[in-house]
Write an enzyme that holds these catalytic residues in place. Structure first.
Site, PDB file in Angstrom:
ATOM      1  N   GLU A 184      10.644  -5.731   6.636  1.00 48.43           N
ATOM      2  CA  GLU A 184      10.600  -4.904   5.419  1.00 48.43           C
ATOM      3  C   GLU A 184      11.578  -5.541   4.444  1.00 48.43           C
ATOM      4  OE1 GLU A 184      11.401  -2.880   2.539  1.00 48.43           O
ATOM      5  OE2 GLU A 184      12.479  -1.480   3.838  1.00 48.43           O
TER       6      GLU A 184
ATOM      7  N   GLU B 233      15.069  -8.392  -8.128  1.00 43.33           N
ATOM      8  CA  GLU B 233      15.309  -7.005  -7.739  1.00 43.33           C
ATOM      9  C   GLU B 233      16.683  -6.582  -8.260  1.00 43.33           C
ATOM     10  OE1 GLU B 233      14.392  -4.380  -3.745  1.00 43.33           O
ATOM     11  OE2 GLU B 233      15.103  -6.437  -3.512  1.00 43.33           O
TER      12      GLU B 233
ATOM     13  N   CYS C  70      14.850  -0.523  -1.957  1.00 41.64           N
ATOM     14  CA  CYS C  70      13.770  -1.495  -2.106  1.00 41.64           C
ATOM     15  C   CYS C  70      12.562  -0.861  -2.780  1.00 41.64           C
ATOM     16  CB  CYS C  70      13.389  -2.082  -0.758  1.00 41.64           C
ATOM     17  SG  CYS C  70      12.936  -0.836   0.467  1.00 41.64           S
TER      18      CYS C  70
ATOM     19  N   SER D 199       8.135   7.852   0.141  1.00 35.22           N
ATOM     20  CA  SER D 199       8.537   7.721   1.540  1.00 35.22           C
ATOM     21  C   SER D 199       8.324   9.018   2.315  1.00 35.22           C
ATOM     22  CB  SER D 199      10.006   7.316   1.623  1.00 35.22           C
ATOM     23  OG  SER D 199      10.231   6.091   0.955  1.00 35.22           O
TER      24      SER D 199
ATOM     25  N   LYS E 157      21.848  -4.050  15.208  1.00 32.65           N
ATOM     26  CA  LYS E 157      22.950  -4.594  14.420  1.00 32.65           C
ATOM     27  C   LYS E 157      22.911  -3.956  13.032  1.00 32.65           C
ATOM     28  CE  LYS E 157      23.129  -8.089  11.848  1.00 32.65           C
ATOM     29  NZ  LYS E 157      23.893  -7.385  10.778  1.00 32.65           N
TER      30      LYS E 157
ATOM     31  N   ARG F 157      14.340   4.979  11.630  1.00 30.19           N
ATOM     32  CA  ARG F 157      12.982   4.470  11.407  1.00 30.19           C
ATOM     33  C   ARG F 157      12.641   3.332  12.362  1.00 30.19           C
ATOM     34  NH1 ARG F 157      11.410   3.341   5.271  1.00 30.19           N
ATOM     35  NH2 ARG F 157      11.945   1.159   5.649  1.00 30.19           N
TER      36      ARG F 157
ATOM     37  N   GLY G 168      15.784  -5.959   4.871  1.00 31.47           N
ATOM     38  CA  GLY G 168      16.771  -6.631   4.037  1.00 31.47           C
ATOM     39  C   GLY G 168      16.095  -7.549   3.036  1.00 31.47           C
TER      40      GLY G 168
END
Length: 490
Positions: free
Chosen positions: A260, A391, A294, A451, A184, A169, A238
């Site tokens: 995001e 979360e 998420c 998604s 990374k 993505r 993250g």
């Protein structure tokens, strides 16, 4: 199931850094041990990048930028399309690799391969559609030219929960736009990204265009890259606290950023909802990826008139879920990523229970090897419970109630996050109102998963900045230049 054994597959995954088109050793003298969360056993040892290795990767990306930016869009697109085709051929291998390093069931891993591959196909097509504009200015005194060009070297930081899809993505639009990249991947699940880099290498990607650094010292390695004046773009997926720190670092060089970040998705069930559809939606919105997404539904906000029936139906479904290692047939719930994730889920459930919530099923870690937490349903969650604010990132479905639409919207919006929301109602007018009133960047209206590579993915408030995917996804890696020329040239 992949046609090759686990050991043979793991032997094919590179264990070094990918810099300048070469697989190179780290200069740190350290190594990262990648663990299978379903067993707690080390499955592969790989290079652990140093600050100097990060600088080497940045040098390689900067050196390759000009030539890649001037590479024909069709060539860039064909390389991405070639990678898509190779990924389809090796879909089972990538699915197994993700299951080994992350824990998700094979069926879900195969779904991620399909989803992640679509970003390669989508942006291979978008590479040749980077347009501009030409026209007369409103005063009629000149001609306006609007052109687009690559932002430049990009630093892409991916999370552990979707090792392939989060890489494709970000990588696919960057390469399609003509940007080189340093990637990374997460320390917990780096193998899929390394294997994917090998696939891109085979598809003809020139050296230095993509560079992969795996490291256990993310902050130390990332900071100099972000501070490098040659870097022009930072993309991160993250947690919100880490994203905030990265934004502060990016501000010094005024970097283009895509963030995001965290989510706290509400899942609204109205009194007129099709409860069968709502339960189906709840199962996928909550338990896909073992709740470690998420976009996972975090707060089930159900009308008081149907809350008891909804809870009973969803509990019956949860009790049919099979816990086990993701490679085993019929498994629907794999392990959480590590012991800390198990502890967090248990702590959130205990806090809710201490405030009066009732556990209908699950609610505790599973007594077996690996880091498993039982799929859980709790009801009667009181306002102020930590599970409504944090979360969860685990297979815990928490139910609270509402009285009317205004109450539902207020509870849905009572969070600092705004990534995605879900709502189930047969009332079309209400659905249209919810689109406007719920403060999220995405919504599933009578569906439990949203998604799609062809749609813009991203949130509002502290869930992030920018969008990934869709026809706007490539814009994150393009700058716009305006030129005015006179009508006549002397």
């Amino acid at each position: 199931m992949s046609a090759i054994s686990e050991s043979e597959l793991l032997s094919r995954v590179p264990d070094r850094l990918f810099i300048g088109g070469e697989w190179v050793e780290s200069t740190s003298g350290r190594a990262i041990e990648v663990v299978d969360p379903s067993t707690g056993l080390v499955i592969k040892t790989i290079a652990d990048a140093s600050v100097a290795d990060g600088a080497r990767a940045m040098d390689a990306a900067a050196a390759a930028q000009d030539s890649w930016a001037t590479t024909a869009p069709r060539v860039r697109g064909e390389i991405l399309r070639g990678a898509f085709d190779l990924l389809q051929e090796r879909a089972d291998d990538f699915a197994l690799l993700m299951t080994l390093e992350m824990g998700k069931p094979l069926a879900e891993a195969r779904g991620e391969v399909a989803y992640g591959g679509e970003f390669l196909r989508w942006f291979s097509e978008e590479a040749v559609r980077i347009g501009g504009h030409y026209g007369v200015n409103p005063e009629g005194t000149g001609r306006m030219f609007i052109t687009r060009f690559p932002v430049g070297p990009s630093f892409l930081i991916t999370p552990w929960n979707f090792p392939l899809a989060m890489a494709t993505r970000k990588i696919a639009p960057a390469l399609a736009a003509g940007c080189t990249a340093v990637v990374k991947p997460a320390e917990l699940t780096p193998l899929t990204t390394l294997y994917f880099a090998k696939l891109l290498e085979e598809s003809g990607l020139p050296g230095g265009v993509l560079n992969i650094i795996t490291t256990s010292t993310s902050g130390a390695v990332s900071a100099p890259i972000i501070a490098d004046p040659r870097l022009r773009k930072l993309s991160f997926t993250g947690s919100t606290p880490v994203g905030v720190r990265l934004l502060k670092q990016a501000a010094d060089n005024v970097l283009r950023t895509s963030m995001e970040l965290g989510g706290n998705a509400p899942f609204l069930v109205f009194e007129d909802a099709d409860l069968d559809a709502a339960v189906d939606g709840a199962m996928i919105a909550k338990f896909r990826n073992i709740g470690q997404a998420c976009t996972a539904a975090n707060r089930f906000i159900v009308h008081e008139s149907v809350a008891e029936e909804f809870a009973a139906r969803v509990t019956a479904r949860v009790n049919t879920l099979t816990i086990g290692r993701g490679t085993e047939a019929g498994v629907s719930i794999g392990p959480l990523i590590n012991a800390a994730a198990v502890d967090k889920a248990e702590t959130l459930v205990k806090d809710a229970v201490s405030r009066g919530a009732i556990v209908l099923t699950g609610g505790a870690p599973v007594d077996r090897d690996g880091t498993f937490f039982a799929p859980t349903v709790i009801t009667g969650v009181a306002p102020g419970s930590d599970i409504l604010r944090e979360e969860i990132f685990g297979p815990v479905l928490s139910i609270t109630t509402f009285t009317d639409e205004a109450d539902a919207v207020a509870k849905a919006n009572d969070t600092q996050y705004g990534l995605v929301s879900y709502a189930f109602t047969r009332d079309l007018a209400r659905g249209l109102r919810l689109i406007d009133s719920i403060q999220t960047g995405m919504m599933g209206l009578n569906v439990g998963v949203v998604s799609n590579a062809a749609a813009p993915f991203g949130g509002v408030k502290q869930s992030g900045l920018g969008r990934e995917g869709g026809d706007v996804g490539i814009d994150e890696y393009l700058e716009t230049k305006y030129v005015l020329a006179p009508n006549t040239v002397a």
